[in-house]
Write a protein that holds these residues in place. Structure first.
Motif, mmCIF file in Angstrom:
data_model
loop_
_atom_site.group_PDB
_atom_site.id
_atom_site.type_symbol
_atom_site.label_atom_id
_atom_site.label_comp_id
_atom_site.label_asym_id
_atom_site.label_seq_id
_atom_site.Cartn_x
_atom_site.Cartn_y
_atom_site.Cartn_z
ATOM 1 N N PHE A 1 -7.799 -12.594 6.574
ATOM 2 C CA PHE A 1 -7.356 -11.916 7.792
ATOM 3 C C PHE A 1 -5.945 -11.351 7.624
ATOM 4 O O PHE A 1 -5.686 -10.199 7.978
ATOM 5 C CB PHE A 1 -7.400 -12.878 8.984
ATOM 6 N N ILE A 2 -5.056 -12.143 7.064
ATOM 7 C CA ILE A 2 -3.662 -11.711 6.889
ATOM 8 C C ILE A 2 -3.578 -10.498 5.970
ATOM 9 O O ILE A 2 -2.959 -9.488 6.310
ATOM 10 C CB ILE A 2 -2.796 -12.867 6.353
ATOM 11 N N THR A 3 -4.213 -10.590 4.809
ATOM 12 C CA THR A 3 -4.102 -9.489 3.850
ATOM 13 C C THR A 3 -4.879 -8.259 4.307
ATOM 14 O O THR A 3 -4.444 -7.127 4.082
ATOM 15 C CB THR A 3 -4.554 -9.924 2.447
ATOM 16 N N ASN A 4 -5.994 -8.454 4.969
ATOM 17 C CA ASN A 4 -6.760 -7.313 5.459
ATOM 18 C C ASN A 4 -6.011 -6.601 6.578
ATOM 19 O O ASN A 4 -6.001 -5.370 6.646
ATOM 20 C CB ASN A 4 -8.148 -7.749 5.935
ATOM 21 N N THR A 5 -5.376 -7.361 7.461
ATOM 22 C CA THR A 5 -4.587 -6.766 8.533
ATOM 23 C C THR A 5 -3.427 -5.961 7.957
ATOM 24 O O THR A 5 -3.137 -4.847 8.422
ATOM 25 C CB THR A 5 -4.070 -7.847 9.503
ATOM 26 N N LEU A 6 -2.777 -6.493 6.932
ATOM 27 C CA LEU A 6 -1.698 -5.763 6.269
ATOM 28 C C LEU A 6 -2.220 -4.452 5.681
ATOM 29 O O LEU A 6 -1.617 -3.390 5.862
ATOM 30 C CB LEU A 6 -1.067 -6.626 5.177
ATOM 31 N N SER A 7 -3.353 -4.502 5.006
ATOM 32 C CA SER A 7 -3.958 -3.288 4.449
ATOM 33 C C SER A 7 -4.289 -2.285 5.542
ATOM 34 O O SER A 7 -4.041 -1.085 5.396
ATOM 35 C CB SER A 7 -5.239 -3.623 3.678
ATOM 36 N N LEU A 8 -4.848 -2.775 6.631
ATOM 37 C CA LEU A 8 -5.208 -1.902 7.750
ATOM 38 C C LEU A 8 -3.975 -1.183 8.294
ATOM 39 O O LEU A 8 -3.994 0.033 8.516
ATOM 40 C CB LEU A 8 -5.883 -2.719 8.852
ATOM 41 N N LEU A 9 -2.889 -1.904 8.484
ATOM 42 C CA LEU A 9 -1.666 -1.301 9.018
ATOM 43 C C LEU A 9 -1.063 -0.280 8.057
ATOM 44 O O LEU A 9 -0.612 0.788 8.475
ATOM 45 C CB LEU A 9 -0.653 -2.391 9.361
ATOM 46 N N ILE A 10 -1.076 -0.593 6.766
ATOM 47 C CA ILE A 10 -0.509 0.321 5.781
ATOM 48 C C ILE A 10 -1.347 1.590 5.666
ATOM 49 O O ILE A 10 -0.809 2.703 5.634
ATOM 50 C CB ILE A 10 -0.341 -0.383 4.418
ATOM 51 N N ILE A 11 -2.666 1.458 5.623
ATOM 52 C CA ILE A 11 -3.533 2.636 5.541
ATOM 53 C C ILE A 11 -3.433 3.463 6.822
ATOM 54 O O ILE A 11 -3.431 4.693 6.778
ATOM 55 C CB ILE A 11 -4.993 2.232 5.254
ATOM 56 N N LEU A 12 -3.331 2.805 7.961
ATOM 57 C CA LEU A 12 -3.152 3.524 9.218
ATOM 58 C C LEU A 12 -1.864 4.340 9.178
ATOM 59 O O LEU A 12 -1.835 5.504 9.587
ATOM 60 C CB LEU A 12 -3.143 2.548 10.396
ATOM 61 N N TRP A 13 -0.797 3.745 8.682
ATOM 62 C CA TRP A 13 0.488 4.436 8.537
ATOM 63 C C TRP A 13 0.321 5.657 7.623
ATOM 64 O O TRP A 13 0.800 6.751 7.925
ATOM 65 C CB TRP A 13 1.524 3.467 7.996
ATOM 66 N N LEU A 14 -0.386 5.476 6.526
ATOM 67 C CA LEU A 14 -0.626 6.561 5.581
ATOM 68 C C LEU A 14 -1.405 7.705 6.232
ATOM 69 O O LEU A 14 -1.046 8.887 6.084
ATOM 70 C CB LEU A 14 -1.375 6.026 4.360
ATOM 71 N N VAL A 15 -2.449 7.386 6.968
ATOM 72 C CA VAL A 15 -3.240 8.417 7.654
ATOM 73 C C VAL A 15 -2.396 9.153 8.691
ATOM 74 O O VAL A 15 -2.472 10.383 8.819
ATOM 75 C CB VAL A 15 -4.517 7.806 8.274
ATOM 76 N N ILE A 16 -1.573 8.410 9.422
ATOM 77 C CA ILE A 16 -0.692 9.049 10.399
ATOM 78 C C ILE A 16 0.251 10.025 9.702
ATOM 79 O O ILE A 16 0.464 11.147 10.165
ATOM 80 C CB ILE A 16 0.093 7.988 11.206
ATOM 81 N N LEU A 17 0.800 9.621 8.559
ATOM 82 C CA LEU A 17 1.690 10.509 7.809
ATOM 83 C C LEU A 17 0.956 11.761 7.318
ATOM 84 O O LEU A 17 1.518 12.855 7.338
ATOM 85 C CB LEU A 17 2.305 9.767 6.614
ATOM 86 N N ILE A 18 -0.297 11.581 6.890
ATOM 87 C CA ILE A 18 -1.068 12.745 6.447
ATOM 88 C C ILE A 18 -1.230 13.745 7.581
ATOM 89 O O ILE A 18 -1.026 14.950 7.413
ATOM 90 C CB ILE A 18 -2.432 12.307 5.882
ATOM 91 N N PHE A 19 -1.572 13.271 8.776
ATOM 92 C CA PHE A 19 -1.720 14.173 9.915
ATOM 93 C C PHE A 19 -0.374 14.753 10.365
ATOM 94 O O PHE A 19 -0.298 15.900 10.801
ATOM 95 C CB PHE A 19 -2.427 13.483 11.080
ATOM 96 N N LEU A 20 0.678 13.981 10.226
ATOM 97 C CA LEU A 20 2.017 14.427 10.623
ATOM 98 C C LEU A 20 2.516 15.558 9.723
ATOM 99 O O LEU A 20 3.125 16.516 10.213
ATOM 100 C CB LEU A 20 2.965 13.235 10.565
#
Length: 94
Positions: A73-92
């Motif tokens: 759960f801890i590592t998957n949540t970290l991955s989820l947040l980092i990938i979400l950040w990356l996707v936001i940057l791509i759209f930005l």
């Protein structure tokens, strides 16, 4: 080694492996922030990764609610947040 000791070893392997996989995205994020460019990135690929990790997060929450899988759960949540950040940057920076 007893069962509890092996469980602890596997939990640490999950945490270490999960951290490596999660933090492996940081160089891409740094490059995007530095260059302000995402022209060579395929947003569909990152959206699929985000979807996959989101589905795994559902499973991770289920594991935690049943009393196991906190490392996942801890590592998957970290991955989820980092990938979400990356996707936001791509759209930005599109």
């Amino acid at each position: 080694m007893d069962r509890g000791g092996m469980t602890l070893i596997y939990a640490w392997l999950q945490i270490i492996g999960g951290l490596i996989l999660s933090l492996g995205w940081i160089p891409q994020i740094i490059q995007i922030l530095r260059t302000k460019s995402v022209k060579d990135l395929n947003v569909k690929s990152y959206l699929l990764v985000l979807l996959g990790i989101s589905l795994m997060e559902t499973y991770a929450v289920h594991l935690v609610l049943t009393g196991v899988g906190i490392a996942f759960f801890i590592t998957n949540t970290l991955s989820l947040l980092i990938i979400l950040w990356l996707v936001i940057l791509i759209f930005l920076y599109r």
